[in-house]
Design a protein around this motif. Structure first.
Motif, PDB file in Angstrom:
ATOM      1  N   UNK A 118       0.806  -1.225   0.000  1.00  0.00           N
ATOM      2  CA  UNK A 118       0.000   0.000   0.000  1.00  0.00           C
ATOM      3  C   UNK A 118       0.835   1.268   0.000  1.00  0.00           C
ATOM      4  N   UNK A 119       2.061   1.186   0.470  1.00  0.00           N
ATOM      5  CA  UNK A 119       2.954   2.347   0.404  1.00  0.00           C
ATOM      6  C   UNK A 119       3.783   2.339  -0.880  1.00  0.00           C
ATOM      7  N   UNK A 120       3.563   1.322  -1.714  1.00  0.00           N
ATOM      8  CA  UNK A 120       4.237   1.142  -3.000  1.00  0.00           C
ATOM      9  C   UNK A 120       5.755   1.190  -2.849  1.00  0.00           C
ATOM     10  N   UNK A 121       6.255   0.393  -1.937  1.00  0.00           N
ATOM     11  CA  UNK A 121       7.690   0.278  -1.700  1.00  0.00           C
ATOM     12  C   UNK A 121       8.303  -0.571  -2.812  1.00  0.00           C
ATOM     13  N   UNK A 122       9.448  -0.166  -3.291  1.00  0.00           N
ATOM     14  CA  UNK A 122      10.134  -0.926  -4.332  1.00  0.00           C
ATOM     15  C   UNK A 122       9.377  -0.883  -5.648  1.00  0.00           C
ATOM     16  N   UNK A 123       9.153  -2.048  -6.236  1.00  0.00           N
ATOM     17  CA  UNK A 123       8.505  -2.131  -7.539  1.00  0.00           C
ATOM     18  C   UNK A 123       7.007  -2.397  -7.429  1.00  0.00           C
ATOM     19  N   UNK A 124       6.473  -2.423  -6.239  1.00  0.00           N
ATOM     20  CA  UNK A 124       5.042  -2.681  -6.064  1.00  0.00           C
ATOM     21  C   UNK A 124       4.240  -1.458  -6.494  1.00  0.00           C
ATOM     22  N   UNK A 125       3.129  -1.724  -7.176  1.00  0.00           N
ATOM     23  CA  UNK A 125       2.262  -0.643  -7.631  1.00  0.00           C
ATOM     24  C   UNK A 125       0.816  -1.085  -7.529  1.00  0.00           C
ATOM     25  N   UNK A 126       0.005  -0.288  -6.861  1.00  0.00           N
ATOM     26  CA  UNK A 126      -1.418  -0.615  -6.736  1.00  0.00           C
ATOM     27  C   UNK A 126      -2.140  -0.485  -8.070  1.00  0.00           C
ATOM     28  N   UNK A 127      -1.670   0.394  -8.918  1.00  0.00           N
ATOM     29  CA  UNK A 127      -2.329   0.593 -10.212  1.00  0.00           C
ATOM     30  C   UNK A 127      -2.025  -0.525 -11.198  1.00  0.00           C
ATOM     31  N   UNK A 128      -0.902  -1.182 -11.028  1.00  0.00           N
ATOM     32  CA  UNK A 128      -0.490  -2.218 -11.955  1.00  0.00           C
ATOM     33  C   UNK A 128      -0.692  -3.627 -11.389  1.00  0.00           C
ATOM     34  N   UNK A 129      -0.435  -3.794 -10.111  1.00  0.00           N
ATOM     35  CA  UNK A 129      -0.489  -5.120  -9.479  1.00  0.00           C
ATOM     36  C   UNK A 129      -1.833  -5.330  -8.792  1.00  0.00           C
ATOM     37  N   UNK A 130      -2.477  -6.413  -9.156  1.00  0.00           N
ATOM     38  CA  UNK A 130      -3.743  -6.769  -8.505  1.00  0.00           C
ATOM     39  C   UNK A 130      -3.539  -8.036  -7.677  1.00  0.00           C
ATOM     40  N   UNK A 131      -2.485  -8.012  -6.875  1.00  0.00           N
ATOM     41  CA  UNK A 131      -2.107  -9.156  -6.054  1.00  0.00           C
ATOM     42  C   UNK A 131      -3.201  -9.493  -5.050  1.00  0.00           C
ATOM     43  N   UNK A 132      -3.814  -8.489  -4.481  1.00  0.00           N
ATOM     44  CA  UNK A 132      -4.802  -8.718  -3.428  1.00  0.00           C
ATOM     45  C   UNK A 132      -6.054  -9.424  -3.943  1.00  0.00           C
TER      46      UNK A 132
END
Length: 193
Positions: free
Chosen positions: A71-85
């Protein structure tokens, strides 16, 4: 303490269900089962269950640390691109995105960005953005898990010490207890009722 962990996990499960967050739903379900296992281990004096619970809590801390990073988009994580949840099955977001304190949701009409069965919205005026609500929720889970870990380790240690010091049928008695001696002149008497 286990009751507080259970209430916090159930609260988290409810809001993840409302947001169709499948990965957290699965993790919360496993956590609820682990808390029940920890409660059972405490009530039944089973140190193995408490040790399994403590191991689960280490994994739970790791999962919640990942959620904070997501949720803080640390590193390469992105809420707009990744739908991991949602296991990449839908475009759903956290329930708090649209229902946070003070949030005003406005639909965007005639948007070409939305797939056929979805709608585009704008969210404004939130007192606290949904990312931070999720981060606070995960940080609370980490705090409770650390407390539960210490509790599980301590109680498990106490149970193991009690098992080690328990005197099974007078076999390793350190208090000088002598079992009654058998007499060779045992006489049976009839019992009248």
């Amino acid at each position: 303490s286990c009751a507080l962990l259970q209430v916090a996990a159930l609260e988290r499960q409810i809001f993840d269900f409302l947001g169709y967050q499948w990965a957290p739903i699965l993790a919360n379900f496993l956590h609820i089962m682990a808390v029940i296992l920890g409660i059972f281990g405490t009530v039944q004096y089973r140190s193995r269950y408490l040790m399994m619970y403590a191991v689960w809590l280490v994994l739970w801390v790791g999962w919640n640390a990942f959620i904070i990073c997501f949720y803080l988009e640390v590193g390469r994580l992105s809420q707009d691109r990744d739908f991991i949840m949602t296991f990449n099955t839908s475009l759903h977001r956290s329930w708090w995105m649209e229902n946070g304190p003070g949030c005003l949701v406005t639909p965007v009409l005639n948007s070409n960005l939305a797939p056929e069965d979805h709608h585009v919205i704008t969210v404004s005026g939130c007192l606290l953005d949904y990312q931070y609500i999720e981060v606070v929720s995960s940080a609370t889970q980490i705090f409770l898990a650390l407390f539960g870990f210490v509790y599980a380790c301590y109680v498990s240690k106490v149970f193991l010490e009690e098992e080690d010091s328990f005197d099974f049928i007078g076999g390793f008695d350190s208090y000088g207890y002598q079992a009654p001696q058998k007499t060779s002149h045992l006489q049976l008497q009839p019992l009248y009722t």
